[in-house]
Design a protein around this motif. Structure first.
Motif, short mmCIF file in Angstrom:
data_model
loop_
_atom_site.label_atom_id
_atom_site.label_comp_id
_atom_site.label_asym_id
_atom_site.label_seq_id
_atom_site.Cartn_x
_atom_site.Cartn_y
_atom_site.Cartn_z
N ASN A 87 0.97 -1.43 0.09
CA ASN A 87 0.12 0.01 0.00
C ASN A 87 0.45 0.98 0.11
O ASN A 87 0.57 2.08 -0.97
N THR A 88 1.73 1.58 1.03
CA THR A 88 2.60 2.42 0.66
C THR A 88 4.16 2.48 0.09
O THR A 88 4.83 3.62 -0.59
N GLY A 89 4.01 1.35 -0.52
CA GLY A 89 5.62 1.50 -1.68
C GLY A 89 6.80 1.65 -1.04
O GLY A 89 7.94 1.62 -1.68
N GLU A 90 6.69 2.41 0.23
CA GLU A 90 8.19 1.99 0.85
C GLU A 90 8.76 0.78 0.54
O GLU A 90 8.62 -0.87 1.05
N ASN A 91 10.16 0.77 0.13
CA ASN A 91 10.96 -0.70 -0.14
C ASN A 91 10.34 -1.16 -1.16
O ASN A 91 10.64 -2.64 -1.11
N LEU A 92 9.68 -1.45 -1.80
CA LEU A 92 8.37 -2.03 -2.41
C LEU A 92 9.42 -2.51 -4.07
O LEU A 92 9.98 -1.47 -4.18
N THR A 93 9.52 -3.99 -4.56
CA THR A 93 10.32 -4.46 -5.69
C THR A 93 8.91 -4.67 -6.73
O THR A 93 8.21 -4.66 -5.85
N VAL A 94 9.27 -3.71 -7.63
CA VAL A 94 8.60 -3.84 -8.78
C VAL A 94 9.17 -4.45 -9.75
O VAL A 94 10.43 -3.84 -10.69
N LEU A 95 8.88 -5.80 -10.30
CA LEU A 95 9.73 -6.42 -11.53
C LEU A 95 8.82 -6.48 -12.52
O LEU A 95 7.40 -5.95 -12.84
N GLU A 96 9.40 -5.76 -13.55
CA GLU A 96 9.12 -5.62 -14.77
C GLU A 96 8.87 -6.65 -15.58
O GLU A 96 9.05 -7.74 -15.72
N PRO A 97 7.31 -6.82 -16.55
CA PRO A 97 7.09 -7.84 -17.52
C PRO A 97 8.63 -8.58 -18.39
O PRO A 97 9.31 -8.28 -18.68
N GLY A 98 8.42 -9.45 -17.92
CA GLY A 98 9.15 -10.55 -17.68
C GLY A 98 10.94 -10.18 -17.31
O GLY A 98 12.09 -11.18 -17.79
N ALA A 99 10.77 -10.02 -16.64
CA ALA A 99 12.39 -9.44 -15.76
C ALA A 99 12.19 -10.46 -14.37
O ALA A 99 10.91 -11.70 -13.85
N SER A 100 13.45 -10.86 -14.12
CA SER A 100 13.80 -11.50 -12.54
C SER A 100 14.59 -10.84 -12.07
O SER A 100 15.29 -9.75 -12.01
N TYR A 101 14.58 -11.29 -10.28
CA TYR A 101 16.04 -10.66 -9.72
C TYR A 101 16.70 -11.81 -8.84
O TYR A 101 15.27 -12.97 -8.43
N SER A 102 17.17 -12.27 -8.52
CA SER A 102 17.96 -13.02 -7.32
C SER A 102 18.60 -12.26 -5.83
O SER A 102 19.05 -11.15 -6.30
N ALA A 103 18.25 -12.89 -5.41
CA ALA A 103 19.05 -12.33 -3.96
C ALA A 103 19.92 -14.00 -2.86
O ALA A 103 19.03 -14.48 -3.91
N SER A 104 20.17 -13.30 -2.06
CA SER A 104 20.79 -14.42 -1.66
C SER A 104 20.67 -14.42 0.14
O SER A 104 20.86 -13.14 0.83
N VAL A 105 20.48 -15.53 0.93
CA VAL A 105 20.34 -15.21 2.40
C VAL A 105 21.35 -16.51 2.72
O VAL A 105 21.33 -17.65 2.02
N ARG A 106 22.39 -15.86 3.70
CA ARG A 106 22.88 -17.22 4.02
C ARG A 106 23.13 -17.21 6.14
O ARG A 106 23.12 -16.40 6.54
#
Length: 289
Positions: A264-283
């Motif tokens: 609702n607020t948009g704060e730190n929200l990730t927005v992916l464009e169509p067809g895009a991907s995002y990679s992340a990692s936690v260890r």
């Protein structure tokens, strides 16, 4: 030597082992893609409410639940997108849906990939096509979760994501919590407080969210178990939540990509464009001393 075994328990369970290090992971794809257990030399690192786990209608309290497409809760469980209201329960639906195990490897480490695809059930509450692919990697006393978020929609896809790991602990008064932030917001009172590394564990509940993180690493030393837990994360994780309940043998140190109500607020929200991907990692690394 790395191995992966499959056992039919209440659910099909994948057991990843580093036999040289004496470490094991148990993953239950159909129960939210969750890691339920992590052992090192026979010592449990995660807490698991095993009785609650047997009830499919109850959320899992233990292991490492996956948070997507929101972290935390929304006011009245409601968010608005393109002028339409949708209802999403706390922490989203990824932790409740069956995932599919798609790939396993035992060369340099034991790894298992689990996948969640959007379907009619998810699109009723979150109107996007997506694919999540998480790879759990076990090597020695280290567990890494590599995440890929893919937008298969024709419109931009907003989301936040994170994890809710439950760590088994001893006497909480002997915990030393190192979080790289000088302040937190108490989720119960909504007040911001300064943080000096100490908690009052006599409270019935601690639910603190830490922002403005000054490094990519946090740790908790459990002197009663002689265990130091390290949490490393990348830039995707912008918040850490510390949560525990009095009288329970766990604490949670949760990496979140955005705080509550970000849809609702948009704060730190990730927005992916169509067809895009995002990679992340936690260890995570667990060291006994």
């Amino acid at each position: 030597m790395f191995t992966i075994a499959v056992q039919q328990q209440q659910y099909k369970t994948y057991i990843l082992s580093d036999e040289t290090a004496g470490s094991q992971l148990e993953v239950v794809p159909e129960r939210g893609g969750i890691i339920t257990r992590w052992r090192i030399q026979g010592q449990e690192i995660f807490y698991l409410d095993t009785e609650r786990f047997t009830h499919p209608d109850l959320s899992v309290r233990g292991g490492n639940p996956i948070l997507f497409p929101i972290c935390g809760n929304l006011p009245d469980n409601v968010y608005t997108y393109n002028g339409q209201q949708y209802i999403l329960k706390q922490h989203g639906f990824a932790r409740e849906l069956p995932w599919e195990a798609t790939e396993s490897k035992t060369e340099d480490k034991a790894s298992l990939t689990v996948v969640l695809n959007s379907n009619e059930q998810t699109k009723a509450v979150y109107p996007f096509d997506f694919q999540l692919a998480f790879t759990y990697e076990l090597q020695g006393n280290t567990l890494e979760v590599r995440q890929e978020y893919k937008n298969l929609s024709s419109t931009p896809m907003p989301f936040s994501a994170g994890f809710h790991p439950y760590f088994l602990c001893g006497d909480k008064s002997q915990l030393k919590v190192n979080i790289p932030s000088g302040q937190y917001q108490d989720n119960k009172t909504k007040k911001t407080q300064s943080f000096d590394g100490n908690f009052d564990f006599n409270q019935d509940e601690i639910d603190f969210v830490f922002g403005q993180l000054t490094s990519r690493s946090a740790s908790v030393i459990d002197n009663s178990r002689k265990l130091e837990l390290h949490l490393d994360y990348d830039d995707f994780s912008t918040w850490l939540v510390f949560w525990t309940v009095k009288g329970k043998e766990f604490y949670c140190l949760e990496p979140w990509s955005a705080t509550r109500n970000s849809l609702n607020t948009g704060e730190n929200l990730t927005v992916l464009e169509p067809g895009a991907s995002y990679s992340a990692s936690v260890r995570l690394r667990a060291d006994f001393f």
